[in-house]
Scaffold this active site. Sequence first.
Site, PDB file in Angstrom:
ATOM      1  CG  HIS A   9      -1.981  -1.037   1.165  1.00 22.93           C
ATOM      2  ND1 HIS A   9      -2.844  -1.214   0.110  1.00 22.93           N
ATOM      3  CD2 HIS A   9      -2.278  -2.015   2.062  1.00 22.93           C
ATOM      4  CE1 HIS A   9      -3.635  -2.229   0.352  1.00 22.93           C
ATOM      5  NE2 HIS A   9      -3.322  -2.745   1.515  1.00 22.93           N
ATOM      6  CG  ASP A  47      -2.954  -8.309   0.241  1.00 21.96           C
ATOM      7  OD1 ASP A  47      -2.239  -8.623   1.201  1.00 21.96           O
ATOM      8  OD2 ASP A  47      -4.038  -7.683   0.351  1.00 21.96           O
ATOM      9  CG  HIS A  87      -6.693  -5.215   1.290  1.00 23.34           C
ATOM     10  ND1 HIS A  87      -6.268  -6.219   2.155  1.00 23.34           N
ATOM     11  CD2 HIS A  87      -7.831  -4.726   1.819  1.00 23.34           C
ATOM     12  CE1 HIS A  87      -7.118  -6.303   3.171  1.00 23.34           C
ATOM     13  NE2 HIS A  87      -8.076  -5.407   2.997  1.00 23.34           N
ATOM     14  CG  ASP A 115      -5.201 -10.021   2.794  1.00 26.53           C
ATOM     15  OD1 ASP A 115      -5.052  -8.826   3.122  1.00 26.53           O
ATOM     16  OD2 ASP A 115      -4.740 -10.488   1.730  1.00 26.53           O
TER      17      ASP A 115
HETATM   18  N1  LIG Z   1      -7.337  -1.162   8.088  1.00 30.05           N
HETATM   19  C1  LIG Z   1      -7.900  -1.152   6.775  1.00 30.05           C
HETATM   20  C2  LIG Z   1      -7.423  -2.290   5.936  1.00 30.05           C
HETATM   21  C3  LIG Z   1      -5.946  -2.283   5.741  1.00 30.05           C
HETATM   22  C4  LIG Z   1      -5.554  -3.342   4.702  1.00 30.05           C
HETATM   23  C5  LIG Z   1      -4.379  -4.149   5.139  1.00 30.05           C
HETATM   24  C6  LIG Z   1      -3.981  -5.193   4.118  1.00 30.05           C
HETATM   25  O1  LIG Z   1      -4.067  -6.361   4.315  1.00 30.05           O
HETATM   26  N2  LIG Z   1      -3.536  -4.797   2.944  1.00 30.05           N
HETATM   27  O2  LIG Z   1      -3.127  -5.729   2.024  1.00 30.05           O
HETATM   28 MG   LIG Z   2      -4.176  -7.514  -4.507  1.00 29.96          MG
HETATM   29 ZN   LIG Z   3      -4.411  -7.194   2.265  1.00 30.37          ZN
END
Ligand SMILES: NCCCCCC(=O)NO
Ligand SMILES: [Mg+2]
Ligand SMILES: [Zn+2]
Length: 343
Positions: free
Chosen positions: A159, A195, A197, A284
Amino acid sequence: MKTVFSPLHSRRHVKTELDGGLLIEPHEKPSRAETILARVKDQALGEILEPEEFGLEPIRRVHTDSYVAFLENCWQEWLADGKQGEAIPVFWAGRGMRHREPRDIDGRLGYYSMGADTSISDGTWEAARASVNVALTGQKLVAGGERAAFALCRPPGHHAHADLFGGYCFFNNAAIAAQAFRDQGYERVAVLDVDFHHGNGTQSIFYGRNDVLTISLHGDPDLVFPHFLGFEDETGEGDGEGYNLNIIYPPGTPFSVWREGLETACERIAGFAPEALVVALGVDTFEEDPISFFKLTSPDYLALGRRLEQLGLPTLFTMEGGYDVDAIGVNAVNVMQGFEGKA
Ligand SMILES: NCCCCCC(=O)NO
Ligand SMILES: [Mg+2]
Ligand SMILES: [Zn+2]
């Protein structure tokens, strides 16, 4: 497969995460890395190495000098300002305000972050630096001839933008490793983010470039973090047009559907013909993950690893998310074992 791990990850030991109006125990906790390490040992995946020190130069190839300086000094500035708790951003430049770097620590925390979910305390800097060294040591192993390496990074990185932290990330380990490949003469590098996200940081870092292909499969940003990037119409800009691919799925997506996106990603990678692959590996996507909504099962990670191996590329895995700590070891190591042919 060799694993790179640093005990210094445990210097990242914040006690708070702002979530639902509460300060909760952070999802991104030290036991995540320790559990994965235990599974690596239990499965005799291979040699476990501590990282070499690569200094700040590789970091500065991706992150701005001012951001690096901010992260190094943030905690001391916070304490000097008389704050009692952990450092948490609370103010950002909203629409119509100015994106300039303030002098006050509250302003600087907002200027260099994308949200309030990632507290900072003593040791965060050291752990983030060690996580980069883990990724770069893995990159060096792959560049040195290993078919693949597992960089057991903590804190995660995908991120992090050139000058933004958040989503539990500070330095973009995968992007720094990809840039290291480029700086060592690899003409084309692909970064595949599996991932749950969106890899917003990785996307943004390489968005205008056609030497690094960035692909992410993830939950619909309309519904989950990072909320403001990761949509399918984001395909790159300028020279980078066509070199970013986002593949989005809704709540409840099982592996049988998700693997279609994986196939699309693999075909795009094959067409790009990179000389190295960096996989931003979050697990995740797991059906029991507490903050996500896909439905992958533990055996699915074996299939994921097997599919990635079929790309035939020198491959670096950088550990990203995954918060079902009971399952994270099996799921992450399953990817490596699937890559190595375990059924
Ligand atoms: N606290 C909000 C979600 C943060 C995402 C963490 C994550 O696993 N990013 O890949
Ligand atoms: Mg991803
Ligand atoms: Zn994630």
